[in-house]
Design an enzyme around this catalytic site. Structure first.
Site, PDB file in Angstrom:
ATOM      1  N   ARG A 177       0.613  -1.046   0.021  1.00 17.19           N
ATOM      2  CA  ARG A 177       0.205   0.005   0.467  1.00 17.19           C
ATOM      3  C   ARG A 177       0.656   1.077  -0.094  1.00 17.19           C
ATOM      4  O   ARG A 177       0.316   2.200   0.562  1.00 17.19           O
ATOM      5  CB  ARG A 177      -0.530   0.379   1.019  1.00 17.19           C
ATOM      6  CG  ARG A 177      -1.907  -1.016   0.808  1.00 17.19           C
ATOM      7  CD  ARG A 177      -3.214  -1.519   0.592  1.00 17.19           C
ATOM      8  NE  ARG A 177      -2.968  -2.270  -0.133  1.00 17.19           N
ATOM      9  CZ  ARG A 177      -2.957  -3.531  -0.517  1.00 17.19           C
ATOM     10  NH1 ARG A 177      -1.795  -3.712  -1.257  1.00 17.19           N
ATOM     11  NH2 ARG A 177      -3.427  -4.383  -0.705  1.00 17.19           N
ATOM     12  N   SER A 227     -10.787  -0.504   4.053  1.00 16.96           N
ATOM     13  CA  SER A 227      -9.766  -0.353   5.536  1.00 16.96           C
ATOM     14  C   SER A 227      -9.273   0.367   5.518  1.00 16.96           C
ATOM     15  O   SER A 227      -8.510   1.480   5.225  1.00 16.96           O
ATOM     16  CB  SER A 227      -8.848  -1.932   5.046  1.00 16.96           C
ATOM     17  OG  SER A 227      -9.556  -3.003   4.502  1.00 16.96           O
ATOM     18  N   GLU A 297      -4.413   3.781   6.417  1.00 16.90           N
ATOM     19  CA  GLU A 297      -4.033   2.928   5.201  1.00 16.90           C
ATOM     20  C   GLU A 297      -4.484   4.541   5.021  1.00 16.90           C
ATOM     21  O   GLU A 297      -4.028   5.133   3.396  1.00 16.90           O
ATOM     22  CB  GLU A 297      -5.066   2.303   4.461  1.00 16.90           C
ATOM     23  CG  GLU A 297      -4.352   1.504   2.863  1.00 16.90           C
ATOM     24  CD  GLU A 297      -5.017   0.525   2.605  1.00 16.90           C
ATOM     25  OE1 GLU A 297      -4.832  -0.736   3.771  1.00 16.90           O
ATOM     26  OE2 GLU A 297      -5.931   0.069   1.119  1.00 16.90           O
TER      27      GLU A 297
HETATM   28  C1  LIG Z   1     -15.674  -0.114  -0.619  1.00 14.95           C
HETATM   29  C2  LIG Z   1     -14.145   0.200  -0.513  1.00 14.95           C
HETATM   30  C3  LIG Z   1     -13.164  -0.845  -1.096  1.00 14.95           C
HETATM   31  C4  LIG Z   1     -11.945  -0.649  -1.381  1.00 14.95           C
HETATM   32  N1  LIG Z   1     -11.371  -1.679  -1.636  1.00 14.95           N
HETATM   33  C5  LIG Z   1      -9.494  -1.629  -1.503  1.00 14.95           C
HETATM   34  C6  LIG Z   1      -9.159  -2.535  -1.913  1.00 14.95           C
HETATM   35  O1  LIG Z   1      -9.629  -4.155  -1.736  1.00 14.95           O
HETATM   36  N2  LIG Z   1      -7.900  -2.780  -2.216  1.00 14.95           N
HETATM   37  C7  LIG Z   1      -6.943  -2.093  -2.038  1.00 14.95           C
HETATM   38  O2  LIG Z   1      -5.579  -1.384  -2.481  1.00 14.95           O
HETATM   39  N3  LIG Z   1      -7.957  -0.822  -1.737  1.00 14.95           N
HETATM   40  C8  LIG Z   1      -9.023   0.027  -1.726  1.00 14.95           C
HETATM   41  N4  LIG Z   1     -10.043   0.678  -1.454  1.00 14.95           N
HETATM   42  C9  LIG Z   1      -9.544   1.977  -1.293  1.00 14.95           C
HETATM   43  C10 LIG Z   1      -8.660   2.733  -2.450  1.00 14.95           C
HETATM   44  O3  LIG Z   1      -9.957   2.603  -3.383  1.00 14.95           O
HETATM   45  C11 LIG Z   1      -7.506   2.223  -3.379  1.00 14.95           C
HETATM   46  O4  LIG Z   1      -6.579   2.629  -2.320  1.00 14.95           O
HETATM   47  C12 LIG Z   1      -7.060   3.092  -4.213  1.00 14.95           C
HETATM   48  O5  LIG Z   1      -6.236   3.304  -4.786  1.00 14.95           O
HETATM   49  C13 LIG Z   1      -7.344   4.645  -4.264  1.00 14.95           C
HETATM   50  O6  LIG Z   1      -7.897   5.465  -5.508  1.00 14.95           O
HETATM   51  P1  LIG Z   1      -7.944   6.326  -6.128  1.00 14.95           P
HETATM   52  O7  LIG Z   1      -8.465   6.967  -7.229  1.00 14.95           O
HETATM   53  O8  LIG Z   1      -9.850   6.633  -5.175  1.00 14.95           O
HETATM   54  O9  LIG Z   1      -7.404   7.780  -5.493  1.00 14.95           O
HETATM   55  P2  LIG Z   1      -7.045   8.647  -4.069  1.00 14.95           P
HETATM   56  O10 LIG Z   1      -8.467   8.919  -2.679  1.00 14.95           O
HETATM   57  O11 LIG Z   1      -8.590   9.607  -5.202  1.00 14.95           O
HETATM   58  O12 LIG Z   1      -5.841   9.122  -3.820  1.00 14.95           O
HETATM   59  C14 LIG Z   1      -5.316   8.718  -2.902  1.00 14.95           C
HETATM   60  C15 LIG Z   1      -3.565   9.285  -3.489  1.00 14.95           C
HETATM   61  O13 LIG Z   1      -3.307   9.252  -4.583  1.00 14.95           O
HETATM   62  C16 LIG Z   1      -3.249  10.152  -5.335  1.00 14.95           C
HETATM   63  N5  LIG Z   1      -3.505   9.756  -6.354  1.00 14.95           N
HETATM   64  C17 LIG Z   1      -4.645  10.108  -7.079  1.00 14.95           C
HETATM   65  N6  LIG Z   1      -4.073   9.925  -8.763  1.00 14.95           N
HETATM   66  C18 LIG Z   1      -3.207   9.951  -9.146  1.00 14.95           C
HETATM   67  C19 LIG Z   1      -2.518  10.358 -10.088  1.00 14.95           C
HETATM   68  N7  LIG Z   1      -3.101  10.269 -11.328  1.00 14.95           N
HETATM   69  N8  LIG Z   1      -1.305  10.505  -9.598  1.00 14.95           N
HETATM   70  C20 LIG Z   1      -0.730  10.982  -8.268  1.00 14.95           C
HETATM   71  N9  LIG Z   1      -1.196  10.980  -7.005  1.00 14.95           N
HETATM   72  C21 LIG Z   1      -2.627   9.917  -7.923  1.00 14.95           C
HETATM   73  C22 LIG Z   1      -3.854  11.406  -4.146  1.00 14.95           C
HETATM   74  O14 LIG Z   1      -3.600  12.790  -4.479  1.00 14.95           O
HETATM   75  C23 LIG Z   1      -3.942  10.450  -2.965  1.00 14.95           C
HETATM   76  O15 LIG Z   1      -3.437  11.186  -2.077  1.00 14.95           O
HETATM   77  C24 LIG Z   1     -10.890   0.681  -0.731  1.00 14.95           C
HETATM   78  C25 LIG Z   1     -12.054   1.465  -0.775  1.00 14.95           C
HETATM   79  C26 LIG Z   1     -13.610   1.837  -0.268  1.00 14.95           C
HETATM   80  C27 LIG Z   1     -14.123   2.798  -0.583  1.00 14.95           C
END
Ligand SMILES: Cc1cc2nc3c(=O)[nH]c(=O)nc-3n(C[C@H](O)[C@H](O)[C@H](O)COP(=O)(O)OP(=O)(O)OC[C@H]3O[C@@H](n4cnc5c(N)ncnc54)[C@H](O)[C@@H]3O)c2cc1C
Length: 307
Positions: A177, A227, A297
């Site tokens: 992560r 999580s 996380e």
């Molecule tokens: C219901 C639910 C279930 C989930 N299950 C999982 C799971 O099974 N496994 C898991 O690993 N995670 C899980 N997550 C967490 C989440 O989906 C992941 O961490 C996902 O990778 C975050 O992506 P995002 O686009 O939503 O990022 P955001 O929340 O929008 O951003 C997260 C970080 O990434 C940075 N970022 C985003 N895009 C870019 C880019 N293009 N370049 C540089 N930086 C960037 C942002 O600035 C921020 O710091 C879950 C979340 C929810 C709500």
């Protein structure tokens, strides 16, 4: 340049008019449905627009941050000063032989289903992760034994100077992560995943199984950030929270999920401070009972409301 109107006028020259917003309410863009306002919120439609905004921000010393799908972020009630760059409009996914190429604003779930339709195996683990490709690389997202590190070949990023650069997966220090994307101030633009040919039915069976597991175990009916805590070495965060009798604990409208102890849900119009207080209460209680530090996380950013 501190004048808000001047910054707005310049952003209008750099990004299409309808894609620049002022004082945008961030709760509408986050999975938790929490968060204050951003001074500026832009949704570029080309990588060149992002490059121009990065160069402008650097010259004028205006902070900016990337927003993917907002599924791993808690933004405080006082919001964000500076510019939020949302990548949702850059969401193309294509296939080249046995690789899938996805722009950073594409949902990783869509990349996973695209691979299924192309009969390519490797992204099944991501079929229920609600983030974008960019957010998934940033977090080295993973589930059920798979993670981005296993399938990423390389990515194109815009670096801190605004230049387009190719980074191999091994350059990104992908680990549980985490990655070095934040440290390097990279903006992920596009990712290339290296996959293996397989039968459609076999890939689909794995994805259906993972979807069933997710839907039966996670409180997907409420807003959350997934999580909240990383897995501490030798333990499971959910089990520690459960054994601390914290399931169902509430602060304001935030609740430790009764369905999955690792989730905190926004059950009843929680504020960000309810959510953060509950996270801290869980960390303190688990530390007292089991001596284990739960590392978050989820990322918490932004400003508190003025008191
Ligand atoms: C219901 C639910 C279930 C989930 N299950 C999982 C799971 O099974 N496994 C898991 O690993 N995670 C899980 N997550 C967490 C989440 O989906 C992941 O961490 C996902 O990778 C975050 O992506 P995002 O686009 O939503 O990022 P955001 O929340 O929008 O951003 C997260 C970080 O990434 C940075 N970022 C985003 N895009 C870019 C880019 N293009 N370049 C540089 N930086 C960037 C942002 O600035 C921020 O710091 C879950 C979340 C929810 C709500």
């Amino acid at each position: 340049m501190n004048n808000k109107q001047k910054i707005y006028d310049t952003l209008l020259e750099l990004v299409k008019k309808d894609n620049v917003k002022v004082d945008e309410l961030l709760k509408n863009h986050l999975y938790t449905k929490l968060g204050g306002r951003a001074d500026f919120f832009i949704t570029p439609t080309s990588f060149e627009e992002i490059q121009k905004v990065v160069k402008f921000s650097n010259e004028e010393n205006i902070p900016f941050m990337l927003l993917g799908n907002g599924s791993n972020l808690i933004i405080k009630d006082g919001g964000i000063r500076g510019i939020i760059i949302s990548l949702k409009q850059l969401n193309d996914i294509s296939t080249d032989g046995t690789t899938v190429v996805a722009q950073s604003g594409a949902r990783i779930i869509d990349a996973s289903y695209h691979a299924l339709n192309e009969k390519l195996s490797g992204l099944e683990f991501a079929c229920g992760i609600p983030g974008t490709v960019g957010g998934a690389l940033y977090m080295n997202a993973g589930a059920y034994g798979g993670e981005i590190k296993d399938v990423l070949d390389y990515a194109y990023v815009i670096d801190k100077h605004g230049e387009l650069v190719k980074r191999l997966a091994s350059d990104l220090e992908l680990d549980y992560r985490t990655s070095n994307i934040e440290k390097n101030k990279d903006i992920v633009i596009e990712a290339t995943f290296s996959l293996k040919p397989a039968k459609y039915e076999d890939i689909k069976e794995v994805m259906d199984d993972l979807t069933y597991k997710r839907e039966s175990k996670q409180p997907l009916e409420y807003p959350s950030c997934g999580s909240v805590f990383k897995r501490p070495p030798g333990y499971f965060a959910g089990k520690l929270i459960q054994d601390s009798q914290l399931q169902g604990a509430t602060i304001g409208g935030a609740e430790v999920s009764t369905k999955h102890a690792g989730f905190i849900v926004n059950k009843n119009n929680a504020t960000t401070s309810d959510y953060i207080s509950l996270i801290e209460h869980v960390q303190k209680t688990v530390k007292e009972k089991f001596g284990v530090d739960l590392e978050r996380e989820v990322r918490i950013i932004g400003e508190d409301l003025p008191s």
